[in-house]
Design a protein around this motif. Structure first.
Motif, PDB file in Angstrom:
ATOM      1  N   THR A 154      -1.060  11.686   5.011  1.00  0.00           N
ATOM      2  CA  THR A 154      -1.136  10.414   4.039  1.00  0.00           C
ATOM      3  C   THR A 154      -2.183   9.720   4.565  1.00  0.00           C
ATOM      4  OG1 THR A 154       1.121   9.510   5.642  1.00  0.00           O
ATOM      5  CG2 THR A 154       1.455  11.388   3.434  1.00  0.00           C
ATOM      6  N   LYS A 155      -2.233   8.495   4.196  1.00  0.00           N
ATOM      7  CA  LYS A 155      -3.010   7.558   4.297  1.00  0.00           C
ATOM      8  C   LYS A 155      -1.832   6.845   6.151  1.00  0.00           C
ATOM      9  CE  LYS A 155      -4.681   5.280   0.198  1.00  0.00           C
ATOM     10  NZ  LYS A 155      -4.802   3.952  -1.032  1.00  0.00           N
ATOM     11  N   LEU A 156      -0.882   6.990   5.120  1.00  0.00           N
ATOM     12  CA  LEU A 156       0.523   6.052   6.974  1.00  0.00           C
ATOM     13  C   LEU A 156      -0.602   6.882   8.754  1.00  0.00           C
ATOM     14  CD1 LEU A 156       2.022   3.875   8.007  1.00  0.00           C
ATOM     15  CD2 LEU A 156       3.736   5.897   7.334  1.00  0.00           C
ATOM     16  N   MET A 157       0.099   8.634   7.923  1.00  0.00           N
ATOM     17  CA  MET A 157      -0.497   8.652   9.286  1.00  0.00           C
ATOM     18  C   MET A 157      -2.388   8.823   9.725  1.00  0.00           C
ATOM     19  SD  MET A 157       0.926  12.763   7.698  1.00  0.00           S
ATOM     20  CE  MET A 157       2.416  13.061   7.720  1.00  0.00           C
ATOM     21  N   ILE A 158      -3.204   8.752   8.427  1.00  0.00           N
ATOM     22  CA  ILE A 158      -4.284   8.556   9.618  1.00  0.00           C
ATOM     23  C   ILE A 158      -4.353   7.491  10.274  1.00  0.00           C
ATOM     24  CG2 ILE A 158      -6.714   8.192   8.221  1.00  0.00           C
ATOM     25  CD1 ILE A 158      -6.336  10.948   5.934  1.00  0.00           C
ATOM     26  N   ILE A 190       0.736  -1.101   0.316  1.00  0.00           N
ATOM     27  CA  ILE A 190      -0.156   0.061   0.094  1.00  0.00           C
ATOM     28  C   ILE A 190       1.263   1.634  -0.001  1.00  0.00           C
ATOM     29  CG2 ILE A 190      -1.317   1.260   1.426  1.00  0.00           C
ATOM     30  CD1 ILE A 190      -2.577  -1.461   2.273  1.00  0.00           C
ATOM     31  N   ASP A 191       0.229   2.336  -0.955  1.00  0.00           N
ATOM     32  CA  ASP A 191       1.345   3.562  -0.900  1.00  0.00           C
ATOM     33  C   ASP A 191       1.145   4.191  -0.070  1.00  0.00           C
ATOM     34  OD1 ASP A 191       3.071   5.262  -1.486  1.00  0.00           O
ATOM     35  OD2 ASP A 191       1.250   6.115  -3.170  1.00  0.00           O
ATOM     36  N   THR A 192       2.122   4.233   1.545  1.00  0.00           N
ATOM     37  CA  THR A 192       1.847   4.651   2.770  1.00  0.00           C
ATOM     38  C   THR A 192       2.348   6.746   2.386  1.00  0.00           C
ATOM     39  OG1 THR A 192       4.661   5.035   2.492  1.00  0.00           O
ATOM     40  CG2 THR A 192       3.414   2.802   3.332  1.00  0.00           C
ATOM     41  N   ASP A 193       2.735   6.860   0.705  1.00  0.00           N
ATOM     42  CA  ASP A 193       2.712   8.304   0.835  1.00  0.00           C
ATOM     43  C   ASP A 193       2.014   9.693  -0.124  1.00  0.00           C
ATOM     44  OD1 ASP A 193       5.340   8.266   2.115  1.00  0.00           O
ATOM     45  OD2 ASP A 193       6.845   7.854   0.905  1.00  0.00           O
ATOM     46  N   GLU A 194       0.825   8.240  -0.653  1.00  0.00           N
ATOM     47  CA  GLU A 194      -0.137   8.979  -0.743  1.00  0.00           C
ATOM     48  C   GLU A 194      -0.723  10.201  -0.034  1.00  0.00           C
ATOM     49  OE1 GLU A 194      -4.239   7.529  -3.474  1.00  0.00           O
ATOM     50  OE2 GLU A 194      -2.911   6.310  -2.932  1.00  0.00           O
ATOM     51  N   ALA A 195      -0.680  11.628  -0.901  1.00  0.00           N
ATOM     52  CA  ALA A 195      -1.502  12.376  -0.050  1.00  0.00           C
ATOM     53  C   ALA A 195      -2.973  12.674  -0.088  1.00  0.00           C
ATOM     54  CB  ALA A 195      -1.033  13.466  -0.494  1.00  0.00           C
ATOM     55  N   VAL A 196      -3.741  12.658   1.233  1.00  0.00           N
ATOM     56  CA  VAL A 196      -5.421  12.212   1.042  1.00  0.00           C
ATOM     57  C   VAL A 196      -6.060  13.891   1.336  1.00  0.00           C
ATOM     58  CG1 VAL A 196      -7.173  11.792   2.498  1.00  0.00           C
ATOM     59  CG2 VAL A 196      -5.509  10.251   2.420  1.00  0.00           C
ATOM     60  N   ILE A 197      -4.785  14.543   2.746  1.00  0.00           N
ATOM     61  CA  ILE A 197      -5.770  15.750   2.732  1.00  0.00           C
ATOM     62  C   ILE A 197      -4.326  17.038   1.858  1.00  0.00           C
ATOM     63  CG2 ILE A 197      -6.435  17.900   3.567  1.00  0.00           C
ATOM     64  CD1 ILE A 197      -7.869  15.214   5.251  1.00  0.00           C
ATOM     65  N   SER A 198      -4.428  17.828   1.954  1.00  0.00           N
ATOM     66  CA  SER A 198      -3.460  19.042   1.934  1.00  0.00           C
ATOM     67  C   SER A 198      -3.849  19.810   2.598  1.00  0.00           C
ATOM     68  CB  SER A 198      -2.808  19.343   0.301  1.00  0.00           C
ATOM     69  OG  SER A 198      -2.518  18.014  -0.341  1.00  0.00           O
ATOM     70  N   ILE A 199      -2.727  20.739   3.687  1.00  0.00           N
ATOM     71  CA  ILE A 199      -3.213  21.522   4.704  1.00  0.00           C
ATOM     72  C   ILE A 199      -2.495  22.705   4.411  1.00  0.00           C
ATOM     73  CG2 ILE A 199      -3.806  22.596   6.568  1.00  0.00           C
ATOM     74  CD1 ILE A 199      -4.408  19.353   7.461  1.00  0.00           C
ATOM     75  N   GLY A 200      -3.174  23.753   4.436  1.00  0.00           N
ATOM     76  CA  GLY A 200      -1.807  24.869   4.652  1.00  0.00           C
ATOM     77  C   GLY A 200      -0.864  25.685   3.145  1.00  0.00           C
TER      78      GLY A 200
END
Length: 147
Positions: free
Chosen positions: A27-31, A10-20
């Motif tokens: 990223t998916k991993l952070m969530i 699973i792509d760990t660096d795929e951005a889900v939300i960009s803030i600011g």
């Protein structure tokens, strides 16, 4: 959690939300880390608290002295086992990140034979740990401060 992402491709660096303005990418991993990791952390803390500090398990509580001593010994064993396992996972993650970095560098230099040899050994779930990357391999620990 990270190792599960890597093992499942699973792509760990795929951005889900960009803030600011500077685009902080969530990223998916952070969530996954913030939700699942926090739930597991909370359950572990509560279970250890019930084993070690609950008023029923203290001296003079409603539990016999033998059961209290068993609970305290079990609590220490659980915490030390978890500490050892977590240390192993941190070392494994640092080693995995370093191996990925080296694979990219070898591919950039055109040494595809070494890359193919490493890909053959990459399918093994339990890897050997090499800490040749030094302290930079542990940069990922800064992300765990949020959790």
């Amino acid at each position: 959690i990270y190792l599960w992402f890597v093992h499942a491709n699973i792509d760990t660096d795929e951005a889900v939300i960009s803030i600011g303005i500077n685009s902080l990418n969530v990223t998916k991993l952070m969530i996954t880390l913030w939700t699942l990791g926090s739930v597991v952390h909370t359950l572990f803390d509560l279970s250890v608290w019930h084993i070690k500090a609950c008023t029923l398990c203290r001296y003079g509580g409603n539990v016999s002295d033998e059961a209290m001593k068993c609970g305290r010994t079990a609590g220490v064993t659980i915490v030390l086992s978890t500490l050892a396992f977590a240390t192993y996972l941190v070392l494994l993650r640092a080693s995995s990140d370093y191996n990925k970095k080296m694979k990219v560098q070898l591919a950039a230099m055109g040494d595809f034979e070494s890359v193919e040899q490493e890909e053959e050994t990459a399918n093994v779930f339990f890897e050997s740990i090499s800490l040749a990357g030094g302290a930079q391999s542990f940069d990922f620990l800064a992300g765990y401060i949020i959790e």
